[in-house]
Write a protein that holds these residues in place. Sequence first.
Motif, mmCIF file in Angstrom:
data_model
loop_
_atom_site.group_PDB
_atom_site.id
_atom_site.type_symbol
_atom_site.label_atom_id
_atom_site.label_comp_id
_atom_site.label_asym_id
_atom_site.label_seq_id
_atom_site.Cartn_x
_atom_site.Cartn_y
_atom_site.Cartn_z
ATOM 1 N N MET A 178 3.792 4.947 7.010
ATOM 2 C CA MET A 178 4.147 4.307 8.270
ATOM 3 C C MET A 178 5.624 3.927 8.296
ATOM 4 S SD MET A 178 3.313 3.431 11.257
ATOM 5 C CE MET A 178 1.563 3.800 11.154
ATOM 6 N N GLN A 179 6.146 3.488 7.184
ATOM 7 C CA GLN A 179 7.562 3.136 7.107
ATOM 8 C C GLN A 179 8.446 4.351 7.405
ATOM 9 O OE1 GLN A 179 8.728 0.408 3.948
ATOM 10 N NE2 GLN A 179 10.499 1.699 3.477
ATOM 11 N N CYS A 225 7.193 -1.730 5.316
ATOM 12 C CA CYS A 225 5.759 -1.825 5.584
ATOM 13 C C CYS A 225 5.026 -2.109 4.277
ATOM 14 C CB CYS A 225 5.235 -0.524 6.190
ATOM 15 S SG CYS A 225 5.936 -0.116 7.815
ATOM 16 N N LYS A 226 3.914 -2.826 4.376
ATOM 17 C CA LYS A 226 3.131 -3.151 3.184
ATOM 18 C C LYS A 226 1.697 -2.627 3.316
ATOM 19 C CE LYS A 226 5.826 -6.912 1.241
ATOM 20 N NZ LYS A 226 5.804 -8.282 0.689
ATOM 21 N N THR A 227 0.745 -3.527 3.549
ATOM 22 C CA THR A 227 -0.659 -3.103 3.602
ATOM 23 C C THR A 227 -1.194 -3.060 5.029
ATOM 24 O OG1 THR A 227 -1.078 -3.998 1.408
ATOM 25 C CG2 THR A 227 -2.992 -3.574 2.783
ATOM 26 N N ASP A 268 0.874 -1.171 0.000
ATOM 27 C CA ASP A 268 0.000 0.000 0.000
ATOM 28 C C ASP A 268 0.914 1.226 0.000
ATOM 29 O OD1 ASP A 268 -1.622 2.156 0.555
ATOM 30 O OD2 ASP A 268 -2.879 1.076 1.982
ATOM 31 N N TYR A 269 0.998 1.894 -1.145
ATOM 32 C CA TYR A 269 1.959 2.983 -1.275
ATOM 33 C C TYR A 269 1.521 4.247 -0.541
ATOM 34 C CZ TYR A 269 4.417 0.161 -4.704
ATOM 35 O OH TYR A 269 5.121 -0.849 -5.315
#
Length: 249
Positions: A170-171, A194-196, A163-164
Amino acid sequence: MAKLIIAVSFIFSIAFSYWMGTKSTTKTDSPKASQDAKKNNSFEGINSPVAAINPSIPVDNTIHNGKPEVKASESVNPANLIKSEELQKLKDTLSKVKKERSIANRRYDDIRSKLIEAGLVEPEYLSLEEVEKTLPAPFSSIVAEGGEYMVNLFKTLEEEDIDYDWGADMQTKLSDFIITHQFSDGISHLSVRCKTTMCEIRGFDTIEGSWNKIQKELVSEDWWQFESSSSVHSNDDKGNGFFYLLLQK
């Protein structure tokens, strides 16, 4: 008789002079009158060319530098408005589905853990070789030996799309907090991704106690969104401290 003729001639000359003066004045004023007429004509019916093209466009007859300026008001394309509303609805729906999926995944893990404890289901594991394909040592051993809960979290992280929007934001927050912390000098080889719905944090604790102090403050931040996590703090074969976290919102 001679006096009468002279008087008539004098009156006639005065009348003739008056008539000639009036005619001269009319000729002198005519160019100006013509110019005024042209100017007036240039403004008469100024709406008509625009109205002929599009009667719905309002016209501004304001004079700028001696010339009339026609302004057309901007209009919003209804099709673009509908498309924007539809995209927002899809975005809201996606966010709702992600949240429901996250809740369902946690429910699934809870039920499965109880079934494993009851001996009704075999726990899932990943071999060290499988984990090392995407995670370097010594962190790979933590996942391989961490039990089903750690394995499931790791699988979810690997299988998720990125999730861009949320992931990138968050990253950045996690990385910036750790890097700028007063005890960050005790951390090396930091990695955050971080992803989704999940994030992974790993690194080495070069000064004992540094990571524990950072993590304690990290989880207290108002932007912290994670409801479940798995964290390990250990030492490698050379005695170097390292930490590994899997976080799920």
